[in-house]
Scaffold this active site. Structure first.
Site, short mmCIF file in Angstrom:
data_model
loop_
_atom_site.label_atom_id
_atom_site.label_comp_id
_atom_site.label_asym_id
_atom_site.label_seq_id
_atom_site.Cartn_x
_atom_site.Cartn_y
_atom_site.Cartn_z
N GLY A 341 -3.31 5.77 18.16
CA GLY A 341 -4.49 5.20 17.49
C GLY A 341 -4.37 5.31 15.98
O GLY A 341 -4.78 4.40 15.24
N GLU A 364 14.52 -15.48 3.12
CA GLU A 364 15.97 -15.55 2.86
C GLU A 364 16.73 -15.95 4.12
O GLU A 364 17.85 -15.51 4.37
CB GLU A 364 16.48 -14.27 2.22
#
Ligand code: COS
Length: 385
Positions: A341, A364
């Site tokens: 969590g 890229e």
């Protein structure tokens, strides 16, 4: 290639100290404000980071590819936006001038780039030309001593801060392929250039992208890189090939940071009466990440050495970008899983990395483009690397 181990150690020590003492503590502030503090930018300039890859003759540090990789492994240990600030200039922004520029162009721009006085952006991608870069539509039509540029470039990193653009534009509208494309150095204050509003992105706050719009922008013919038309696509590909090893090294650095954070959390966090690191299912996630990280780190250093030896590393550069960026994504995902969590909450920082590193598989050259480059090279050369 390491030229001088002692000098490199001094550089790496100072980069590592800078990352740990200045950049890591500033990560949250930059994520909130979307701005890298001016004193950090000034320190980057003073350290020579803007001139990292440029030759010493132009005021740069002139690092080899292997040395550059070592610096990027260290820089990767913090939010990727910090690397983006100077990495775009020393990488794809300036390499076109370095690789293919005339002597006059190098003398005029490289010293200013190396000092950090001048920020460079790489303007290739367009709304309709992403992976299919050779289909770009921006035109640069010769008119006397100038080229008249029209078109829109998209997702251009650092464009809001750029002083110059390495611009790819079509000088021969009759040639719709790569051979019709030329590269230019365009000063950002040239009339006819508008920067769009800064994009809202999934992550990498502090690193800014925007459209760059050219409307009847008159660029002096002397700004044509190398003084030769039709070479711009090849210039862009050469630049991207080197950039792919650079980005792969950043991916390795970021994965190291996330895995270190995940290991620390797993040893501190207790469930069922013991640290979760004692559970083999958690260890499996740590172990897979460690193994993949080691493989990526080793291949990036190997590819850098091959490039320093002057070998053709088109395949290896794409292998590095493909494997390291995908590995980084898997490590990010496992790190969030180990944090549980807490991995979903911004205060622990790991969710920020999870979002930041998603870009590595896209820019890229996407992972799919890297696969295409690797596969094509294999078939063309009839051999494995
Ligand atoms: N170095 C030097 N020259 C290269 C090269 C390289 N790494 N890669 C290609 N070239 C040359 C080719 O040799 C060819 O020249 P000739 O016509 O003289 O043979 C020319 O460039 C065209 O290459 P190719 O035919 O491979 O072009 P394609 O249109 O098929 O496209 C891909 C190739 C898909 C690989 C290219 O468009 C690409 O990399 N796309 C992704 C773009 C990208 O990374 N965008 C990100 C933007 S920056 S964040």
């Amino acid at each position: 290639m390491i030229r001088d181990a002692e000098t490199l150690k001094v550089l790496l020590d100072s980069v590592e100290r800078f990352v740990q003492e200045r950049l890591v503590p500033a990560e949250n502030e930059v994520a909130e404000t979307d701005v890298i503090p001016a004193d950090i930018v000034a320190d980057m300039k003073a350290m020579g980071l803007f001139g990292l890859t440029l030759p010493e003759a132009y005021g740069g540090l002139g690092v080899t590819m292997e040395e550059e990789v070592m610096v990027m492994l260290a820089m990767g240990q913090t939010s990727p936006c910090f690397r983006s600030l100077f990495g775009t200039t020393v990488g794809i922004g300036s390499l076109g001038i370095l690789f293919d520029g005339t002597q006059e162009q190098k003398d005029k721009y490289l010293p200013r780039l190396a000092s950090g006085e001048c920020v460079a952006s790489f303007a290739l991608t367009e709304p309709e030309a992403g992976s299919d870069a050779a289909s770009l539509k921006t035109t640069a039509i010769r008119d006397g001593d100038h080229y008249v540029v029209n078109g829109t470039k998209r997702y251009i990193t650092n464009s809001p801060h750029a002083d110059i653009f390495t611009l790819m534009a079509r000088t021969d509208p009759n040639n719709k392929g790569a051979g019709g494309v030329s590269a230019f150095i365009v000063e950002a204050n040239t009339p006819g250039i508008t920067i769009g509003k800064i994009d809202k992105k999934m992550g990498q706050r502090g690193a800014h992208t925007a459209d760059v719009i050219f409307e009847n922008c008159r660029v002096p013919a002397t700004q044509l890189i190398g003084g030769k038309e039709g070479q711009g696509f090849k210039t862009a590909m050469k630049v991207l090939e080197k950039g792919r090893i650079h980005i792969a090294a950043i991916c390795v650095g970021a994965a190291e940071r996330m895995l270190r954070d995940a290991l620390r959390y797993a040893t501190e966090r207790k469930q069922f009466g013991q640290p979760i690191a004692e559970f083999q299912l958690v260890q499996a996630m740590l172990a897979d990440s460690q193994a993949e990280l080691y493989a990526a780190r080793t291949m990036v250093i190997d590819a850098a050495r091959r490039r320093d030896e002057g070998r053709n590393v088109s395949t290896e550069a794409s292998c590095c970008k493909l494997f390291a960026s995908e590995m980084c994504g898997r490590v990010a995902d496992r790190a969030v899983q180990i944090f549980g969590g807490a991995g979903y909450l911004s205060e622990y920082g790991i969710e920020r990395f999870y979002r930041d590193v998603r870009l590595f598989r896209l820019y890229e050259g996407t992972s799919q483009i890297q696969q295409i480059v690797i596969g094509r090279n294999m078939v063309k050369e009839g051999r494995i690397a």
